[in-house]
Design a protein around this motif. Structure first.
Motif, PDB file in Angstrom:
ATOM      1  N   SER A   1      20.202  39.997 -19.430  1.00 46.58           N
ATOM      2  CA  SER A   1      19.687  40.722 -20.578  1.00 46.58           C
ATOM      3  C   SER A   1      18.297  40.202 -20.932  1.00 46.58           C
ATOM      4  N   GLU A   2      17.686  40.866 -21.904  1.00 47.83           N
ATOM      5  CA  GLU A   2      16.352  40.445 -22.372  1.00 47.83           C
ATOM      6  C   GLU A   2      16.409  39.066 -23.011  1.00 47.83           C
ATOM      7  N   ILE A   3      17.583  38.703 -23.536  1.00 48.72           N
ATOM      8  CA  ILE A   3      17.735  37.396 -24.165  1.00 48.72           C
ATOM      9  C   ILE A   3      17.596  36.294 -23.126  1.00 48.72           C
ATOM     10  N   PHE A   4      18.047  36.559 -21.949  1.00 49.66           N
ATOM     11  CA  PHE A   4      18.103  35.555 -20.867  1.00 49.66           C
ATOM     12  C   PHE A   4      16.712  35.396 -20.272  1.00 49.66           C
ATOM     13  N   ASP A   5      15.867  34.617 -20.952  1.00 47.75           N
ATOM     14  CA  ASP A   5      14.503  34.426 -20.471  1.00 47.75           C
ATOM     15  C   ASP A   5      14.419  33.171 -19.605  1.00 47.75           C
ATOM     16  N   ASP A   6      13.205  32.717 -19.350  1.00 43.31           N
ATOM     17  CA  ASP A   6      13.002  31.604 -18.417  1.00 43.31           C
ATOM     18  C   ASP A   6      13.586  30.284 -18.917  1.00 43.31           C
ATOM     19  N   GLN A   7      13.950  30.230 -20.194  1.00 42.37           N
ATOM     20  CA  GLN A   7      14.556  29.005 -20.722  1.00 42.37           C
ATOM     21  C   GLN A   7      16.019  28.853 -20.304  1.00 42.37           C
ATOM     22  N   PHE A   8      16.597  29.946 -19.827  1.00 43.46           N
ATOM     23  CA  PHE A   8      18.008  29.939 -19.459  1.00 43.46           C
ATOM     24  C   PHE A   8      18.151  29.919 -17.937  1.00 43.46           C
ATOM     25  N   SER A   9      19.195  29.261 -17.479  1.00 44.25           N
ATOM     26  CA  SER A   9      19.542  29.343 -16.058  1.00 44.25           C
ATOM     27  C   SER A   9      21.051  29.173 -15.924  1.00 44.25           C
ATOM     28  N   VAL A  10      21.589  29.685 -14.833  1.00 43.27           N
ATOM     29  CA  VAL A  10      23.014  29.538 -14.558  1.00 43.27           C
ATOM     30  C   VAL A  10      23.172  29.005 -13.147  1.00 43.27           C
ATOM     31  N   GLU A  11      24.317  28.363 -12.948  1.00 48.97           N
ATOM     32  CA  GLU A  11      24.569  27.760 -11.653  1.00 48.97           C
ATOM     33  C   GLU A  11      26.065  27.669 -11.437  1.00 48.97           C
ATOM     34  N   ARG A  12      26.450  27.776 -10.184  1.00 45.67           N
ATOM     35  CA  ARG A  12      27.839  27.502  -9.809  1.00 45.67           C
ATOM     36  C   ARG A  12      27.771  26.368  -8.789  1.00 45.67           C
ATOM     37  N   PRO A  13      27.753  25.140  -9.289  1.00 41.37           N
ATOM     38  CA  PRO A  13      27.463  23.993  -8.419  1.00 41.37           C
ATOM     39  C   PRO A  13      28.550  23.675  -7.406  1.00 41.37           C
ATOM     40  N   ASP A  14      29.770  24.126  -7.681  1.00 43.17           N
ATOM     41  CA  ASP A  14      30.871  23.882  -6.742  1.00 43.17           C
ATOM     42  C   ASP A  14      31.811  25.067  -6.824  1.00 43.17           C
ATOM     43  N   GLY A  15      32.978  24.932  -6.284  1.00 48.24           N
ATOM     44  CA  GLY A  15      33.892  26.074  -6.227  1.00 48.24           C
ATOM     45  C   GLY A  15      34.607  26.384  -7.520  1.00 48.24           C
ATOM     46  N   SER A  16      34.391  25.548  -8.556  1.00 48.90           N
ATOM     47  CA  SER A  16      35.161  25.791  -9.769  1.00 48.90           C
ATOM     48  C   SER A  16      34.315  25.904 -11.032  1.00 48.90           C
ATOM     49  N   ASN A  17      33.192  25.202 -11.113  1.00 55.20           N
ATOM     50  CA  ASN A  17      32.417  25.194 -12.345  1.00 55.20           C
ATOM     51  C   ASN A  17      31.341  26.269 -12.369  1.00 55.20           C
ATOM     52  N   PHE A  18      31.018  26.709 -13.581  1.00 54.48           N
ATOM     53  CA  PHE A  18      29.959  27.687 -13.802  1.00 54.48           C
ATOM     54  C   PHE A  18      29.216  27.211 -15.046  1.00 54.48           C
ATOM     55  N   THR A  19      27.914  26.957 -14.919  1.00 56.10           N
ATOM     56  CA  THR A  19      27.189  26.337 -16.025  1.00 56.10           C
ATOM     57  C   THR A  19      26.072  27.231 -16.538  1.00 56.10           C
ATOM     58  N   LEU A  20      25.771  27.045 -17.821  1.00 57.09           N
ATOM     59  CA  LEU A  20      24.628  27.684 -18.462  1.00 57.09           C
ATOM     60  C   LEU A  20      23.736  26.572 -18.982  1.00 57.09           C
ATOM     61  N   LYS A  21      22.486  26.578 -18.554  1.00 59.91           N
ATOM     62  CA  LYS A  21      21.526  25.573 -19.011  1.00 59.91           C
ATOM     63  C   LYS A  21      20.473  26.240 -19.884  1.00 59.91           C
ATOM     64  N   ILE A  22      20.188  25.587 -21.000  1.00 59.59           N
ATOM     65  CA  ILE A  22      19.067  26.000 -21.832  1.00 59.59           C
ATOM     66  C   ILE A  22      18.070  24.861 -21.794  1.00 59.59           C
TER      67      ILE A  22
END
Lengths: 115, 112
Positions: free
Chosen positions: A58-79
């Motif tokens: 979305s428009e809210i999700f700008d360059d300050q946000f990122s997501v990652e699935r570092p392994d087979g189970s976790n899903f992260t949101l970084k600000i």
């Protein structure tokens, strides 16, 4: 019954600091989402993730946000550099593959407070 | 613009007093209409998915129905434990991944 889990339940941070919100989606689900809900407002879509890449944001999700699935189970949101207006409840959700239904199952949320 | 509107914003019922919540949607090509329950400080809990006009789903005291423009959540003989915010959400064709567009919710209070 399988469920989506999120940690921490509450995160307090200073403006400008980086935060990472963590989620463990339901096992064998293939689509992952982050939503946020500012106090008293609607639940808003931030980003969806499939096959190890962002599929929509979305428009809210700008360059300050990122997501990652570092392994087979976790899903992260970084600000990267939090702002006061990032204070909200952040919900992770997951959904089975195309043959498993379109319902999204939500976690309990992380309350982010930016001071 | 795709949007979902819920009414009323708040509803207070006596235990056993049946009523309905409304969800109006303007979405280009509805893929699915979803109802969730949200307790204070918690995540949305899935209740129903409806896909086409005329479809109905039931679970205990709740029944969800769908027309081409709106959905209703009927609550029959509610109990105090039904008190919560009920959220309506829609997904649409044309979106890449079934993102949900939420309404603002109806806060239901059932008094004993």
């Amino acid at each position: 019954e399988p469920e989506v889990t999120q940690t921490p339940s509450h995160q307090v941070t200073q403006m400008g600091q980086e935060v990472i919100l963590r989620c463990v989606p339901i096992s064998n689900h293939l689509y992952f989402y982050w939503y946020r809900q500012i106090l008293g407002q609607k639940v808003e879509f931030l980003v969806s993730f499939y096959n190890n890449e962002i599929s929509e944001k979305s428009e809210i999700f700008d360059d300050q946000f990122s997501v990652e699935r570092p392994d087979g189970s976790n899903f992260t949101l970084k600000i990267r550099s939090t702002k006061l207006e990032d204070s909200a409840m952040y919900f992770c959700a997951s959904r089975p593959g195309t043959s498993g239904g379109s319902e999204q199952f939500f976690g309990p949320g992380t309350r982010l407070t930016v001071l | 613009e795709d949007q979902v509107t819920q009414s009323p914003e708040a509803l207070r019922l006596q235990e056993g007093e049946s009523s309905s919540l409304n969800c109006s949607y303007t979405v280009s090509g509805l893929r699915g209409l979803f109802w969730y329950r949200q307790d204070p400080g918690k995540g949305p809990e899935f209740l129903f998915t409806l896909y086409s006009a005329g479809e109905e789903k039931e679970k205990e005291r709740l029944k969800a129905t769908l027309t081409k423009k709106e959905s209703f959540l009927h609550i029959t003989a509610p109990k105090p434990e039904d008190s919560a915010t009920y959220l309506c959400a829609a997904s649409y064709y044309g979106g890449a991944t079934n993102k949900l567009i939420f309404g603002t919710g109806t806060l239901l209070a059932v008094q004993p």
